[in-house]
Design a protein around this motif. Sequence first.
Motif, mmCIF file in Angstrom:
data_model
loop_
_atom_site.group_PDB
_atom_site.id
_atom_site.type_symbol
_atom_site.label_atom_id
_atom_site.label_comp_id
_atom_site.label_asym_id
_atom_site.label_seq_id
_atom_site.Cartn_x
_atom_site.Cartn_y
_atom_site.Cartn_z
ATOM 1 N N ASN A 139 0.816 -1.222 0.000
ATOM 2 C CA ASN A 139 0.000 0.000 0.000
ATOM 3 C C ASN A 139 0.844 1.265 0.000
ATOM 4 O O ASN A 139 0.564 2.226 0.731
ATOM 5 N N ARG A 140 1.848 1.251 -0.854
ATOM 6 C CA ARG A 140 2.676 2.440 -1.020
ATOM 7 C C ARG A 140 2.543 2.933 -2.456
ATOM 8 O O ARG A 140 1.897 3.941 -2.706
ATOM 9 N N LEU A 141 3.114 2.212 -3.414
ATOM 10 C CA LEU A 141 2.943 2.534 -4.822
ATOM 11 C C LEU A 141 2.411 1.316 -5.560
ATOM 12 O O LEU A 141 2.633 0.178 -5.140
ATOM 13 N N GLY A 142 1.730 1.539 -6.686
ATOM 14 C CA GLY A 142 1.312 0.441 -7.541
ATOM 15 C C GLY A 142 -0.187 0.348 -7.712
ATOM 16 O O GLY A 142 -0.970 0.946 -6.966
ATOM 17 N N PHE A 143 -0.581 -0.407 -8.717
ATOM 18 C CA PHE A 143 -1.987 -0.642 -9.021
ATOM 19 C C PHE A 143 -2.525 -1.765 -8.150
ATOM 20 O O PHE A 143 -1.873 -2.796 -7.967
#
Length: 374
Positions: A139-143
């Motif tokens: 839950n930091r970067l990414g889809f």
Amino acid sequence: MGSSANRLINRPILASVHTEAFRHNLNRIRELAPESKIWSVVKAKAYGHTLEAAFKGLESTDGFALLDIADAQWLRDHGWAGRILLLEGLFHPDELETAVKLNCDLVVHSEKQVEWLQSHQNYPGHPLNIFLKLNSGMNRLGFRPEQYREAFHRLHAARYHMHHMTHFANADQVDRLPTVGEQFECFEKAIDGLQAPTSLANSAAILWHRNMLGDWVRPGIMLYGVSPTGSFADIVRSDLQAVMELRSEIIDIQHLKKGEHVGYGGRYEAPEDMRIGVIACGYADGYPRHAKDGTPVWVASAGPDGDDVICPIVGQVSMDMLTIDLRGAPNANIGSLVELWGGEVPVDDVAQMSGTIGYELICALAPRVPVVIK
């Protein structure tokens, strides 16, 4: 360090970066991940070690991974013709032209980045490599998984060369959520049927989860001989070597009587008559201000038989100096060589005594500290 260093700089503090240790650590990673290619992570000026040193020591890597496009430009200007990965991709669409010119691979982690790339899908003759990032639980970067496949198909249709990527939150721990197993299962489900190379493993995963490496591994902290967990035992077991060595000298000696105090706030009280060594290193050099009494400092040839000894810090670290207990170092004197961290004092040990991690200390080396590449 010796007098030759003193002729070059005013204060006797010096950071040495050992390129042979870089080579050793890179070779160890190849032994641990023999079927994977290696992105050597050199963000934050190679974790404080300088890009120059990293380029020299890691020239046999498969690629360099970093954040700033200016660092990619530096590598190209200095002759690197291999792959470069921008770990957070584009921050602004105007960077795309430079990324194409420098032939950078791009991490894509947001809808905006997909839109920028779609609008430039016909960029002539430059089908960029894209590492599409899945948020598998950190839950930091990414889809998110439900968004991932659509983003993949859009970029694939725009004729980009696609790769799958995620990042483990807790590869160095077994009792924290999300677990590596949970994230890996999420990743496998999200990419099912979408044929493309993969990149999953950071340093901790390379050390402890070698069934989840992927086609490209992304070692960071282990390249520098520092532990992902903060335990020096990890470095010993993995046969890694410290790359950075921070050394200075004793610049004065104080003779304390029993009951006298040392430094700001008088934190340390002498339990008996004793000698205190004053070292030219403080928090303005990047040494942690919160280092506790007992934090180890190595002093050369200071023992009763002329052997090297470890002396503990006593008193508060100040801006330009710190103080150590010389009771176990009868031969220590003004000019005695000391190591704050490196091959004799693991940076992880200093970090643990300071309530932080080795990553922070090596990255926080101050610009005023001279660095020599060996």
